[in-house]
Design a protein around this motif. Structure first.
Motif, short mmCIF file in Angstrom:
data_model
loop_
_atom_site.label_atom_id
_atom_site.label_comp_id
_atom_site.label_asym_id
_atom_site.label_seq_id
_atom_site.Cartn_x
_atom_site.Cartn_y
_atom_site.Cartn_z
N GLN A 184 14.34 0.65 -1.15
CA GLN A 184 14.82 -0.62 -0.59
C GLN A 184 13.82 -1.75 -0.76
O GLN A 184 12.63 -1.59 -0.49
N LEU A 185 14.34 -2.90 -1.18
CA LEU A 185 13.48 -4.08 -1.32
C LEU A 185 13.27 -4.74 0.04
O LEU A 185 14.15 -4.69 0.90
N GLN A 186 12.10 -5.37 0.21
CA GLN A 186 11.92 -6.21 1.39
C GLN A 186 12.78 -7.44 1.21
O GLN A 186 12.98 -7.91 0.09
N SER A 187 13.26 -7.99 2.32
CA SER A 187 14.17 -9.13 2.18
C SER A 187 13.45 -10.31 1.54
O SER A 187 12.30 -10.61 1.89
N LYS B 72 9.32 -6.79 -3.65
CA LYS B 72 8.43 -5.72 -3.19
C LYS B 72 9.23 -4.64 -2.45
O LYS B 72 10.19 -4.94 -1.76
N LEU B 73 8.73 -3.40 -2.59
CA LEU B 73 9.32 -2.31 -1.83
C LEU B 73 8.66 -2.26 -0.46
O LEU B 73 7.78 -3.07 -0.15
N LYS B 74 9.08 -1.28 0.35
CA LYS B 74 8.58 -1.20 1.72
C LYS B 74 7.06 -1.00 1.74
O LYS B 74 6.35 -1.61 2.55
N GLU B 75 6.57 -0.14 0.87
CA GLU B 75 5.14 0.16 0.85
C GLU B 75 4.58 0.00 -0.57
O GLU B 75 5.33 0.10 -1.54
N PRO B 76 3.27 -0.20 -0.70
CA PRO B 76 2.65 -0.30 -2.04
C PRO B 76 2.50 1.10 -2.64
O PRO B 76 1.39 1.64 -2.73
N TYR B 77 3.64 1.68 -3.04
CA TYR B 77 3.64 3.10 -3.44
C TYR B 77 2.67 3.39 -4.59
O TYR B 77 2.01 4.42 -4.60
N GLU B 78 2.62 2.48 -5.57
CA GLU B 78 1.75 2.78 -6.72
C GLU B 78 0.30 2.99 -6.29
O GLU B 78 -0.35 3.96 -6.69
N SER B 79 -0.22 2.08 -5.45
CA SER B 79 -1.64 2.21 -5.12
C SER B 79 -1.87 3.40 -4.17
O SER B 79 -2.91 4.05 -4.22
N VAL B 80 -0.88 3.72 -3.33
CA VAL B 80 -1.03 4.87 -2.43
C VAL B 80 -1.05 6.17 -3.25
O VAL B 80 -1.91 7.04 -3.04
N LEU B 81 -0.14 6.28 -4.21
CA LEU B 81 -0.08 7.49 -5.05
C LEU B 81 -1.36 7.63 -5.88
O LEU B 81 -1.94 8.71 -6.01
N GLU B 82 -1.78 6.49 -6.43
CA GLU B 82 -3.01 6.45 -7.22
C GLU B 82 -4.19 6.95 -6.37
O GLU B 82 -5.00 7.76 -6.81
N ALA B 83 -4.26 6.47 -5.13
CA ALA B 83 -5.36 6.84 -4.25
C ALA B 83 -5.34 8.33 -3.95
O ALA B 83 -6.37 9.01 -3.99
N LEU B 84 -4.15 8.87 -3.65
CA LEU B 84 -4.06 10.30 -3.33
C LEU B 84 -4.53 11.14 -4.53
O LEU B 84 -5.20 12.16 -4.36
N GLY B 85 -4.18 10.71 -5.73
CA GLY B 85 -4.64 11.42 -6.92
C GLY B 85 -6.15 11.36 -7.05
O GLY B 85 -6.80 12.36 -7.38
N ALA B 86 -6.72 10.21 -6.77
CA ALA B 86 -8.16 10.03 -6.94
C ALA B 86 -8.95 10.81 -5.89
O ALA B 86 -10.01 11.36 -6.17
#
Lengths: 209, 265
Positions: free
Chosen positions: B135-138, B142-156
């Protein structure tokens, strides 16, 4: 009916082209003629601010080799920044010693790291002969030695590559200075890991023991 | 040669001057530049860390001054580049802020710091059902959360527990290619399982150059050596391939990557 040369056809096609795919195709056709008469037009294309088209024209100019050098050297009078980057790239790849001044200047002063990176490589690969061209060779090496202090890691990387290549090919009175510089880049005083890895590799290749 | 950026080259600031600029709050553009500089130059000055942490404080005010927020974003990035472990707690608290960009940069920096303690907070940002993550923010793309950077961080960060893996997996089916790529990158890093690689290699052929570029960097960051030929062959400019190969070289320490880089200079 008037005879139209393939060059005239290719240039007319290029002038009629409007979209990127059309421009790329027309530029490729012009390159495939492999004629020095295409050089001014190919250099003009470098200033279109279209990387896809400029990379095709650059490849064509590189194919023409030393024949393209005089025009390329003069074309730098233009104020077009984008075309300047492509000109440096082409000259770096052609290896003609007449480019020395220009590459040296680009390595020291150009704002774009990718241009300084190309210039460093170009200075390492000029077709110079040892010992006849010792003075020029030394100028190249000193320029590369300065570039290992560049703020951008990729320029330092390119300078390490250049110094290694230079020392493997030629004798140099500055060899010890170079080894010292490489040792520093391989130590923890260098923050970027890939630079430490590349400098270590260069030292291994230069000091096999 | 009348580009304004050459002025900084001609008269470089000393580290002491930059530290003073970071300390003062009268000229926020000077402070903004200083917060960027200490990261870029990897400043190890004893004042750097306390001043960067102090620059985060305005984020806890209400309302937040816009210029101070910009300084804080630079400070968050610098703390990541400097891998300041002692900033972990502050950055973790920022993941709960009601500001997408602050959460995005904080997540990325926590990844660079390899902050294991932040893993539950990061996973919390991934929770919710898959529809929610689409879902997009109104009024925004942007989506609800910055998924790319969160996923990137978990990988790192590298905590490869079952619960982390199961939080990441659904994102390999996200509608946005770059989010799928970030999820694939994280899973490849965490599990070393090559089944996560083919979708990334496929995305290198995407018609959108922005996606090709993003995926190229993701592949480089995985350190997964079989990706080398695909990176070399991608239809992307050499400058970016070199950045991707830098990632591959640093992660794998394989000298053949250095030879590949030499060929692209």
């Amino acid at each position: 009916m008037k005879n139209v040369s393939p060059l005239e056809v290719a240039i007319a096609d290029l002038q009629a082209a409007t979209t990127t795919p059309e421009l790329v195709r027309a530029t490729k056709n012009l390159c495939n003629l492999r004629t020095i008469e295409a050089i001014p037009k190919l250099i003009e294309v470098l200033g279109f601010n279209n990387p896809a088209v400029a990379s095709v024209a650059t490849a064509g100019l590189i194919d023409l080799g030393s024949q393209a050098v005089p025009s390329l050297l003069v074309s730098l009078d233009e104020k077009n920044y984008g075309s300047r980057a492509w000109v440096v790239r082409a000259l770096a790849a052609i290896h003609d010693p007449r480019s020395l001044d220009l590459l040296d200047y680009a390595l020291t002063t150009d704002i774009a790291p990718s241009v300084r990176r190309s210039a460093a490589r170009g200075l390492a690969e000029l077709n110079l002969i040892y010992p006849e061209d010792s003075l020029k060779l030394n100028r190249c090496l000193l320029a590369l030695l300065t570039a290992i202090k560049d703020d951008e890691w990729i320029v330092r990387y390119s300078a390490i590559f250049g110094i290694e290549m230079h020392l493997l090919k030629y004798n140099s009175k500055n060899k010890n200075l170079c080894i010292l510089g490489l040792k520093q880049l391989s130590s923890n005083s260098e923050p970027i890991k890939v630079i430490r890895l590349r400098a270590t590799l260069a030292l291994q290749r230069l000091n096999p023991s | 040669m009348n580009d304004p950026s050459t002025e900084n080259i001609n008269q470089p600031l000393t580290e002491e001057q930059v530290i003073e600029n970071l300390r003062q709050t009268e000229d926020l553009s000077d402070q903004y530049y200083a917060a960027w500089w200490v990261g870029r130059m990897r400043s190890r000055h004893p004042e750097t860390l306390p001043l960067l942490l102090a620059a985060l404080q305005p984020l806890h005010c209400n309302p937040i001054n816009n210029e101070r927020r910009a300084v804080a974003l630079n400070a968050i990035r610098a703390l990541g580049i400097l891998q300041e472990r002692s900033a972990e707690k502050d950055l973790r608290s920022l993941l709960k802020k009601n500001d997408y960009s602050i959460r995005e940069e904080s997540a990325r920096s926590l990844g660079m710091i390899k902050a294991k303690a932040a893993v539950p907070d990061l996973c919390a940002l991934l929770s919710g059902d898959p529809d929610e993550a689409e879902q997009l923010q109104s009024g925004s793309s942007k989506l609800k959360e910055p998924y790319e950077s969160v996923l990137e961080a978990l990988g790192a960060i590298g905590v490869a527990s079952c619960s982390v893996i199961s939080m990441i997996k659904p994102f390999t089916k996200h509608s946005r290619p770059l989010i799928r790529a970030s999820a694939g990158r994280a899973l490849l890093l965490l599990t070393g399982n090559p089944t996560w690689a083919p979708p990334l290699i496929e995305l290198l052929q995407h018609h959108d150059p922005l996606i090709r570029r993003g995926v190229l960097l993701d592949l480089g960051a995985t350190g997964w050596m079989p990706a080398l030929p695909a990176i070399q062959a991608a239809a992307i400019e050499n400058s970016l391939k070199l950045v991707a190969l830098r990632g591959l070289a640093e992660k794998s320490e394989d000298p053949s990557v250095l030879d590949a880089m030499d060929a692209l200079l």
